[in-house]
Scaffold this motif. Structure first.
Motif, PDB file in Angstrom:
ATOM      1  N   ASP A  49       0.835  -1.214   0.000  1.00 51.20           N
ATOM      2  CA  ASP A  49       0.000   0.000   0.000  1.00 51.20           C
ATOM      3  C   ASP A  49       0.868   1.262   0.000  1.00 51.20           C
ATOM      4  N   LEU A  50       1.974   1.213   0.735  1.00 51.99           N
ATOM      5  CA  LEU A  50       2.860   2.391   0.780  1.00 51.99           C
ATOM      6  C   LEU A  50       3.621   2.560  -0.536  1.00 51.99           C
ATOM      7  N   VAL A  51       4.022   1.442  -1.136  1.00 50.78           N
ATOM      8  CA  VAL A  51       4.802   1.530  -2.378  1.00 50.78           C
ATOM      9  C   VAL A  51       3.978   2.170  -3.488  1.00 50.78           C
ATOM     10  N   PRO A  53      14.502 -20.263  -7.588  1.00 49.44           N
ATOM     11  CA  PRO A  53      13.538 -19.895  -8.633  1.00 49.44           C
ATOM     12  C   PRO A  53      12.801 -18.601  -8.311  1.00 49.44           C
ATOM     13  N   MET A  54      12.215 -18.024  -9.331  1.00 50.46           N
ATOM     14  CA  MET A  54      11.356 -16.837  -9.163  1.00 50.46           C
ATOM     15  C   MET A  54      10.229 -17.221  -8.207  1.00 50.46           C
ATOM     16  N   PRO A  55       9.984 -16.409  -7.175  1.00 51.37           N
ATOM     17  CA  PRO A  55       8.915 -16.777  -6.234  1.00 51.37           C
ATOM     18  C   PRO A  55       7.530 -16.726  -6.897  1.00 51.37           C
ATOM     19  N   GLU A  56       6.574 -17.386  -6.277  1.00 46.59           N
ATOM     20  CA  GLU A  56       5.211 -17.403  -6.833  1.00 46.59           C
ATOM     21  C   GLU A  56       4.623 -15.995  -6.847  1.00 46.59           C
ATOM     22  N   ILE A  57       4.013 -15.659  -7.971  1.00 45.36           N
ATOM     23  CA  ILE A  57       3.455 -14.309  -8.128  1.00 45.36           C
ATOM     24  C   ILE A  57       2.024 -14.277  -7.611  1.00 45.36           C
ATOM     25  N   LEU A  58       1.717 -13.247  -6.814  1.00 45.34           N
ATOM     26  CA  LEU A  58       0.370 -13.074  -6.247  1.00 45.34           C
ATOM     27  C   LEU A  58      -0.351 -11.962  -7.009  1.00 45.34           C
ATOM     28  N   ALA A  59      -1.625 -11.797  -6.740  1.00 45.81           N
ATOM     29  CA  ALA A  59      -2.366 -10.681  -7.359  1.00 45.81           C
ATOM     30  C   ALA A  59      -1.731  -9.365  -6.899  1.00 45.81           C
ATOM     31  N   PRO A  60      -1.570  -8.407  -7.816  1.00 50.04           N
ATOM     32  CA  PRO A  60      -0.875  -7.153  -7.470  1.00 50.04           C
ATOM     33  C   PRO A  60      -1.788  -6.192  -6.698  1.00 50.04           C
ATOM     34  N   ILE A  61      -2.159  -6.593  -5.516  1.00 46.11           N
ATOM     35  CA  ILE A  61      -3.129  -5.780  -4.771  1.00 46.11           C
ATOM     36  C   ILE A  61      -2.874  -5.909  -3.272  1.00 46.11           C
ATOM     37  N   GLY A  62      -3.125  -4.809  -2.546  1.00 46.61           N
ATOM     38  CA  GLY A  62      -3.000  -4.806  -1.092  1.00 46.61           C
ATOM     39  C   GLY A  62      -4.363  -4.567  -0.475  1.00 46.61           C
ATOM     40  N   GLU A 111     -21.139   4.049 -16.694  1.00 47.33           N
ATOM     41  CA  GLU A 111     -21.564   3.025 -15.738  1.00 47.33           C
ATOM     42  C   GLU A 111     -20.339   2.596 -14.936  1.00 47.33           C
ATOM     43  N   LEU A 112     -20.432   2.692 -13.614  1.00 48.53           N
ATOM     44  CA  LEU A 112     -19.355   2.247 -12.724  1.00 48.53           C
ATOM     45  C   LEU A 112     -19.969   1.356 -11.664  1.00 48.53           C
ATOM     46  N   PHE A 113     -19.293   0.265 -11.326  1.00 45.44           N
ATOM     47  CA  PHE A 113     -19.852  -0.594 -10.275  1.00 45.44           C
ATOM     48  C   PHE A 113     -18.720  -1.201  -9.460  1.00 45.44           C
ATOM     49  N   PHE A 114     -19.045  -1.530  -8.194  1.00 43.33           N
ATOM     50  CA  PHE A 114     -18.065  -2.170  -7.316  1.00 43.33           C
ATOM     51  C   PHE A 114     -17.890  -3.611  -7.782  1.00 43.33           C
ATOM     52  N   LYS A 115     -16.644  -4.032  -7.955  1.00 43.75           N
ATOM     53  CA  LYS A 115     -16.393  -5.386  -8.449  1.00 43.75           C
ATOM     54  C   LYS A 115     -15.908  -6.316  -7.331  1.00 43.75           C
ATOM     55  N   SER A 116     -14.901  -5.902  -6.565  1.00 39.73           N
ATOM     56  CA  SER A 116     -14.356  -6.863  -5.593  1.00 39.73           C
ATOM     57  C   SER A 116     -13.555  -6.198  -4.484  1.00 39.73           C
ATOM     58  N   ALA A 117     -13.635  -6.810  -3.309  1.00 39.67           N
ATOM     59  CA  ALA A 117     -12.683  -6.493  -2.234  1.00 39.67           C
ATOM     60  C   ALA A 117     -11.353  -7.138  -2.609  1.00 39.67           C
ATOM     61  N   SER A 118     -10.258  -6.594  -2.080  1.00 43.07           N
ATOM     62  CA  SER A 118      -8.929  -7.074  -2.479  1.00 43.07           C
ATOM     63  C   SER A 118      -8.710  -8.544  -2.149  1.00 43.07           C
ATOM     64  N   TRP A 119      -9.199  -8.975  -0.981  1.00 45.30           N
ATOM     65  CA  TRP A 119      -8.914 -10.345  -0.534  1.00 45.30           C
ATOM     66  C   TRP A 119      -9.603 -11.392  -1.407  1.00 45.30           C
ATOM     67  N   ARG A 120     -10.589 -10.950  -2.210  1.00 42.60           N
ATOM     68  CA  ARG A 120     -11.294 -11.909  -3.057  1.00 42.60           C
ATOM     69  C   ARG A 120     -10.678 -11.996  -4.463  1.00 42.60           C
ATOM     70  N   VAL A 121      -9.682 -11.160  -4.729  1.00 39.45           N
ATOM     71  CA  VAL A 121      -9.115 -11.112  -6.086  1.00 39.45           C
ATOM     72  C   VAL A 121      -8.164 -12.281  -6.326  1.00 39.45           C
ATOM     73  N   ALA A 148     -10.140 -11.328 -11.454  1.00 40.16           N
ATOM     74  CA  ALA A 148      -8.716 -11.676 -11.519  1.00 40.16           C
ATOM     75  C   ALA A 148      -7.928 -10.456 -11.977  1.00 40.16           C
ATOM     76  N   LEU A 149      -6.753 -10.266 -11.380  1.00 42.68           N
ATOM     77  CA  LEU A 149      -5.845  -9.171 -11.759  1.00 42.68           C
ATOM     78  C   LEU A 149      -4.425  -9.711 -11.849  1.00 42.68           C
ATOM     79  N   GLY A 150      -3.651  -9.193 -12.787  1.00 45.85           N
ATOM     80  CA  GLY A 150      -2.237  -9.574 -12.837  1.00 45.85           C
ATOM     81  C   GLY A 150      -1.681  -9.483 -14.252  1.00 45.85           C
ATOM     82  N   PRO A 151      -0.452  -9.922 -14.506  1.00 45.90           N
ATOM     83  CA  PRO A 151       0.421 -10.522 -13.504  1.00 45.90           C
ATOM     84  C   PRO A 151       1.154  -9.497 -12.628  1.00 45.90           C
ATOM     85  N   CYS A 152       1.191  -8.219 -13.072  1.00 46.84           N
ATOM     86  CA  CYS A 152       2.005  -7.216 -12.374  1.00 46.84           C
ATOM     87  C   CYS A 152       1.264  -5.891 -12.381  1.00 46.84           C
TER      88      CYS A 152
END
Ligand code: DO4
Ligand code: MG
Length: 278
Positions: A27-29, A56-65, A106-116, A181-185
């Motif tokens: 969040d700070l970055v 190896p390259m570590p596992e990539i997570l969704a780019p979200i805090g 049209e704008l709508f709420f899609k997801s909380a971060s923890w559900r991505v 879904a969001l990603g990879p970076c």
């Protein structure tokens, strides 16, 4: 430059070289208006990483805090037409035509971060939905002030049968476990993406491609800044916010996703977001 959130912390990629940031709070970055310039300064004191079979390259997570994910709708002519067709029986067709032409998007709420879900994660189709599609969308990242500082790739998984039954069912058609879904970076460029940037969608079933489509950003009716301006009008986002910008690629009406399908969404400077339908 690209920021990856991984199981071993935040990595920065510049010209195919990876670095580990000193600051490890996502969040700070990301929440700074001058993110590109700040990363350029950071990189001067970072040590290049080398990944090998042993390291190896570590596992990539969704780019979200802590960020919320919002979405825009009917921003491409193709989306307007598809929605009008799917909601014709419900009498909803004119809503989509009107919102395509209207000043307010049209704008709508899609997801909380923890559900991505992130790259290589599992997206879902609803058990009570008979007609399902992925929606490949350029996704904006804006800081707390509403400044566009980066992009990622989004999959706005959607139930066309539920949305088509009644436009008021939109939140159920759009927001459920495994629908975002969001990603990879998080891609942080010096300059905004140009109109000839291509979004490509490929759906693979049992090793065979069953759908492929592409669209350029120039076909989007709204400007990214216009969408963000509306989103931030009466809403605060202390950690910044992700905003999916709508789909311009919709498979034909006789297509529906199946369990096991693999969805690849590519946007050239950002990368490819791959998800399996579970
Ligand atoms: O109007 C319903 C949703 C539209 C949407 O998600 C899109 O156009 O991408
Ligand atoms: Mg969408």
């Amino acid at each position: 430059m690209k920021l990856y959130k991984t199981e071993n912390g935040i990595l920065l990629e510049k010209e195919d070289t990876f670095y580990r940031l000193h600051e490890q709070d996502w969040d700070l970055v990301v929440n700074r208006d001058n993110l590109f310039d700040w990363l350029e300064i950071q990189i001067e004191s970072l040590i290049p990483l080398t990944f090998t079979n042993d390291i190896p390259m570590p596992e990539i997570l969704a780019p979200i805090g802590s960020q919320e994910v919002w979405a825009s709708g009917v921003t491409y002519f193709r989306s307007r037409t598809a929605r009008m067709e799917e909601s014709e029986m419900a009498g909803g067709a004119s809503f989509y035509d009107k919102v395509y032409e209207a000043e307010r998007p049209e704008l709508f709420f899609k997801s909380a971060s923890w559900r991505v879900v992130g790259n290589h994660g599992t997206v879902r189709i609803r058990r009570d939905s008979s007609w399902n599609v992925p929606e490949p969308e350029l996704t904006l990242f804006a800081s707390e002030s509403g400044t566009l500082v980066g992009y990622t790739i989004g999959n706005d998984m959607s139930s066309r049968s539920i949305e088509g039954e009644n436009p008021l069912y939109l939140p159920q058609a759009k927001s459920y476990t495994g629908s975002a879904a969001l990603g990879p970076c998080l891609y942080v460029p010096e300059y905004a993406l140009s109109g000839d940037t291509v979004i490509d969608l490929s759906i693979v079933r049992e090793g065979e491609e069953v759908f492929n489509g592409e669209v350029t950003l120039s076909q989007m009716k709204r400007k990214p800044e216009e969408l963000l301006q509306y989103l931030y009008r009466e809403m605060s986002f202390p950690h910044g916010c992700y905003l999916m910008t709508g789909t311009g690629i919709i498979p034909p009406n006789d297509f529906t996703l199946q369990k096991g399908d693999i969805v690849h969404i590519s946007i050239e400077p950002i990368g490819t977001l791959t998800n399996t339908v579970g």
